[in-house]
Design an enzyme around this catalytic site. Sequence first.
Site, PDB file in Angstrom:
ATOM      1  N   THR A 212       0.831  -1.208   0.000  1.00 42.92           N
ATOM      2  CA  THR A 212       0.000   0.000   0.000  1.00 42.92           C
ATOM      3  C   THR A 212       0.861   1.252   0.000  1.00 42.92           C
ATOM      4  O   THR A 212       1.981   1.258   0.503  1.00 42.92           O
ATOM      5  CB  THR A 212      -0.934   0.045   1.219  1.00 42.92           C
ATOM      6  OG1 THR A 212      -0.143   0.006   2.420  1.00 42.92           O
ATOM      7  CG2 THR A 212      -1.903  -1.118   1.203  1.00 42.92           C
ATOM      8  N   ASN A 214       0.852   4.789   1.606  1.00 39.29           N
ATOM      9  CA  ASN A 214       0.258   5.547   2.704  1.00 39.29           C
ATOM     10  C   ASN A 214       0.275   7.025   2.343  1.00 39.29           C
ATOM     11  O   ASN A 214       1.341   7.610   2.104  1.00 39.29           O
ATOM     12  CB  ASN A 214       1.042   5.313   3.993  1.00 39.29           C
ATOM     13  CG  ASN A 214       0.894   3.895   4.507  1.00 39.29           C
ATOM     14  OD1 ASN A 214       0.058   3.619   5.355  1.00 39.29           O
ATOM     15  ND2 ASN A 214       1.691   2.974   3.971  1.00 39.29           N
ATOM     16  N   GLU A 262      -4.666   4.398   3.125  1.00 40.68           N
ATOM     17  CA  GLU A 262      -3.758   3.424   2.538  1.00 40.68           C
ATOM     18  C   GLU A 262      -4.332   2.959   1.205  1.00 40.68           C
ATOM     19  O   GLU A 262      -5.446   2.433   1.164  1.00 40.68           O
ATOM     20  CB  GLU A 262      -3.585   2.212   3.455  1.00 40.68           C
ATOM     21  CG  GLU A 262      -2.906   2.524   4.784  1.00 40.68           C
ATOM     22  CD  GLU A 262      -2.760   1.278   5.638  1.00 40.68           C
ATOM     23  OE1 GLU A 262      -1.621   0.932   5.973  1.00 40.68           O
ATOM     24  OE2 GLU A 262      -3.800   0.662   5.946  1.00 40.68           O
TER      25      GLU A 262
END
Length: 316
Positions: A212, A214, A262
């Site tokens: 992911t 962020n 995310e």
Amino acid sequence: MEIIPLQYPIIQSEQASAAVPKTLAIGHFDGVHRGHQNVIRRSIEAARASGLQSAVMTFHPHPKEVLGQGNQYLTCLTPLEDKVERFRKLGVDVVYIVHFDLAFAAVSPADFVDNVLRPLQVKKAIVGFDFSFGTRGSGKTDTLRVLGEPDIAVEVIEPLMMDERKVSSTLIREALAEGHPEIAERLLGDPYSVTGTVVHGEGRGRTIGFPTANIEPGGAYVTPRQGVYAIMTEVDGKRVSGVLNIGVKPTFHDKLPRPVMEAHLFDYTGDLYGRDLTLQFISFLRAEKKFGSVDELIAQIKSDALQARAVLSAYK
């Protein structure tokens, strides 16, 4: 497009002395939604028809924030930088950003017209039907018409209605709070978006097969309802789809101080750390929940990804 900051009084300012005749759309314009666009486009049309400069006047920070009229105004649909960029895309010649403070809030309607609009050589003011100005909002559209005579024409734009409701920033905020980005998009004319920088997170996504990005928002954006969304973004000039979670990660944390964003981008493997991304919210998939195990979470993320791909494949 020229961007000119102003602080009252401006009578002797360089900006005023260099002013040329213009039309002026006036308002806070948070979101620059379709109703706002009608006001601004009308100003541009009037300017072109009369050989004038087209301008927009907005206020920063939000007047209601300065006047303590609600904590919701601490966040914006379009922080100032985003708002100015939307003005640019509409084709405005000049943007005046008036610093709104308690001193400016105390300016009378007459002083606003005489000491702000006239020094800027405003020949036509275009405002929304609910426009108010001056001390405690005492000036209304009719007030502006009277005070503008004989040299400043005033045109009032009627509200834009959708589904028998007036298009407004408040309505967009409500849609986002309830997890309806599709409604927000209809009202805005484009998907609701948040721009932020990719920062280092906990690194857990990569270990479970779903790396992911962020996102640390780059402004005081209105945060949509916590949960999982199908999103679009752009990386290196290419459209990239993905899935985004806004929340406090209850499977791994008892409590985080604030929600985090995310994003898992489909079919992308590059390094995004330190880069800015603009996330477009397309569809709400589900609320955030706590899972009994990491395996349950992984299964749900796979399901979310499939659902997001299906939604986005049908998106225009």
